[in-house]
Design a protein around this motif. Structure first.
Motif, PDB file in Angstrom:
ATOM      1  N   TYR A   1      66.249 -25.294  73.740  1.00 28.45           N
ATOM      2  CA  TYR A   1      65.800 -25.889  74.995  1.00 28.45           C
ATOM      3  C   TYR A   1      66.274 -27.334  75.065  1.00 28.45           C
ATOM      4  O   TYR A   1      65.908 -28.155  74.231  1.00 28.45           O
ATOM      5  N   ALA A   2      67.087 -27.640  76.077  1.00 25.57           N
ATOM      6  CA  ALA A   2      67.553 -29.002  76.311  1.00 25.57           C
ATOM      7  C   ALA A   2      66.495 -29.805  77.048  1.00 25.57           C
ATOM      8  O   ALA A   2      66.488 -31.032  76.988  1.00 25.57           O
TER       9      ALA A   2
ATOM     10  N   MET B   1      64.600 -37.382  73.272  1.00 22.16           N
ATOM     11  CA  MET B   1      63.611 -38.082  74.097  1.00 22.16           C
ATOM     12  C   MET B   1      62.384 -37.193  74.298  1.00 22.16           C
ATOM     13  O   MET B   1      61.267 -37.676  74.290  1.00 22.16           O
ATOM     14  N   GLN B   2      62.593 -35.904  74.476  1.00 22.39           N
ATOM     15  CA  GLN B   2      61.500 -34.936  74.567  1.00 22.39           C
ATOM     16  C   GLN B   2      61.402 -34.273  73.181  1.00 22.39           C
ATOM     17  O   GLN B   2      62.261 -33.463  72.832  1.00 22.39           O
ATOM     18  N   PRO B   3      60.392 -34.603  72.393  1.00 22.27           N
ATOM     19  CA  PRO B   3      60.313 -34.101  71.020  1.00 22.27           C
ATOM     20  C   PRO B   3      60.346 -32.578  70.890  1.00 22.27           C
ATOM     21  O   PRO B   3      60.720 -32.064  69.840  1.00 22.27           O
ATOM     22  N   LEU B   4      59.986 -31.847  71.936  1.00 22.49           N
ATOM     23  CA  LEU B   4      59.979 -30.382  71.865  1.00 22.49           C
ATOM     24  C   LEU B   4      61.326 -29.763  72.253  1.00 22.49           C
ATOM     25  O   LEU B   4      61.478 -28.550  72.161  1.00 22.49           O
ATOM     26  N   ALA B   5      62.306 -30.576  72.654  1.00 28.05           N
ATOM     27  CA  ALA B   5      63.627 -30.063  73.039  1.00 28.05           C
ATOM     28  C   ALA B   5      64.430 -29.859  71.753  1.00 28.05           C
ATOM     29  O   ALA B   5      64.930 -30.817  71.159  1.00 28.05           O
ATOM     30  N   ARG B   6      64.531 -28.608  71.334  1.00 26.04           N
ATOM     31  CA  ARG B   6      65.098 -28.302  70.014  1.00 26.04           C
ATOM     32  C   ARG B   6      65.981 -27.073  70.031  1.00 26.04           C
ATOM     33  O   ARG B   6      65.853 -26.206  70.881  1.00 26.04           O
ATOM     34  N   VAL B   7      66.846 -27.004  69.016  1.00 28.35           N
ATOM     35  CA  VAL B   7      67.573 -25.792  68.694  1.00 28.35           C
ATOM     36  C   VAL B   7      66.556 -24.844  68.087  1.00 28.35           C
ATOM     37  O   VAL B   7      65.771 -25.244  67.227  1.00 28.35           O
ATOM     38  N   VAL B   8      66.544 -23.594  68.543  1.00 29.01           N
ATOM     39  CA  VAL B   8      65.584 -22.623  68.005  1.00 29.01           C
ATOM     40  C   VAL B   8      66.256 -21.478  67.274  1.00 29.01           C
ATOM     41  O   VAL B   8      65.598 -20.727  66.566  1.00 29.01           O
ATOM     42  N   GLY B   9      67.564 -21.321  67.418  1.00 27.70           N
ATOM     43  CA  GLY B   9      68.269 -20.258  66.720  1.00 27.70           C
ATOM     44  C   GLY B   9      69.717 -20.627  66.527  1.00 27.70           C
ATOM     45  O   GLY B   9      70.299 -21.316  67.363  1.00 27.70           O
ATOM     46  N   VAL B  10      70.293 -20.198  65.401  1.00 27.06           N
ATOM     47  CA  VAL B  10      71.685 -20.488  65.082  1.00 27.06           C
ATOM     48  C   VAL B  10      72.364 -19.195  64.658  1.00 27.06           C
ATOM     49  O   VAL B  10      71.776 -18.386  63.927  1.00 27.06           O
ATOM     50  N   GLU B  11      73.595 -19.032  65.112  1.00 30.86           N
ATOM     51  CA  GLU B  11      74.396 -17.865  64.770  1.00 30.86           C
ATOM     52  C   GLU B  11      75.761 -18.358  64.289  1.00 30.86           C
ATOM     53  O   GLU B  11      76.376 -19.178  64.946  1.00 30.86           O
ATOM     54  N   GLY B  12      76.204 -17.848  63.183  1.00 24.40           N
ATOM     55  CA  GLY B  12      77.549 -18.216  62.732  1.00 24.40           C
ATOM     56  C   GLY B  12      77.552 -18.884  61.403  1.00 24.40           C
ATOM     57  O   GLY B  12      76.612 -19.221  60.792  1.00 24.40           O
TER      58      GLY B  12
END
Length: 175
Positions: A52-53, A164-175
């Motif tokens: 989520y950006a 800036m928004q602490p909850l804006a994070r990568v939640v899954g990675v592939e590769g």
């Protein structure tokens, strides 16, 4: 979601598994489709991520709150993926983005074609970097502290160390 490197990313200093707090649902990989068609020719060393950006209805560190619908019709648009918002540091592209009930959901690809891209891909894959942010121009806003952002022109999405928004994070990675 096959091939996701067991990669739900949590807050710094925690295990990369989901925590049980109220915000755990914001780090869920549900609803992310890595099978979306990729744009452009990626290399075998590229990594793809979902996250989520932007998160709706939460005040960020700058006193702004993004409201649902602020991004308008973003589906199908191309925006660059930057490192720390630096326009001279593109590291990939956003392959898919859409608003959902939580925020601006993105699937991006970090290109391994450059040394910087390879380094950032490794940091994202390892969970050392998991912050997301976005660059924008305000078309409509109301109030102040918090300022409600109701219409935005999205310019870019960035991988960042401190979003800036602490909850804006990568939640899954592939590769």
């Amino acid at each position: 979601m096959a091939g996701t490197n067991n990669a739900v990313r949590a807050e710094r200093g925690r295990s990369p598994r989901l925590s049980g707090g109220e915000d755990a649902s914001l780090r869920s990989v549900e609803g992310f489709d890595f099978a979306q068609p990729e744009r452009g020719g990626g290399s075998a060393q590229d990594i793809r991520f979902a996250g989520y950006a932007a998160i709706f209805d939460r005040v960020d560190r700058g006193g702004d709150v993004v409201r649902r619908g602020a991004f308008g019709a973003v589906a199908g648009r191309r925006v660059p993926l930057l490192w720390q918002h630096a326009p001279d540091r593109p590291v990939g592209l956003i392959e898919h983005m859409a608003e959902d009930e939580r925020g601006l959901r993105v699937v991006g690809r970090v290109s391994a074609r450059t040394a910087a891209g390879r380094m950032i891909a490794a940091l994202v894959k390892d969970g050392a970097i998991d912050g997301l942010s976005f660059g924008y121009r305000v078309r409509e806003a109301k109030g102040e502290r918090p300022r409600e952002l109701t219409a935005l022109d999205l310019v870019e999405v960035s991988l960042v160390a401190q979003p800036m928004q602490p909850l804006a994070r990568v939640v899954g990675v592939e590769g």
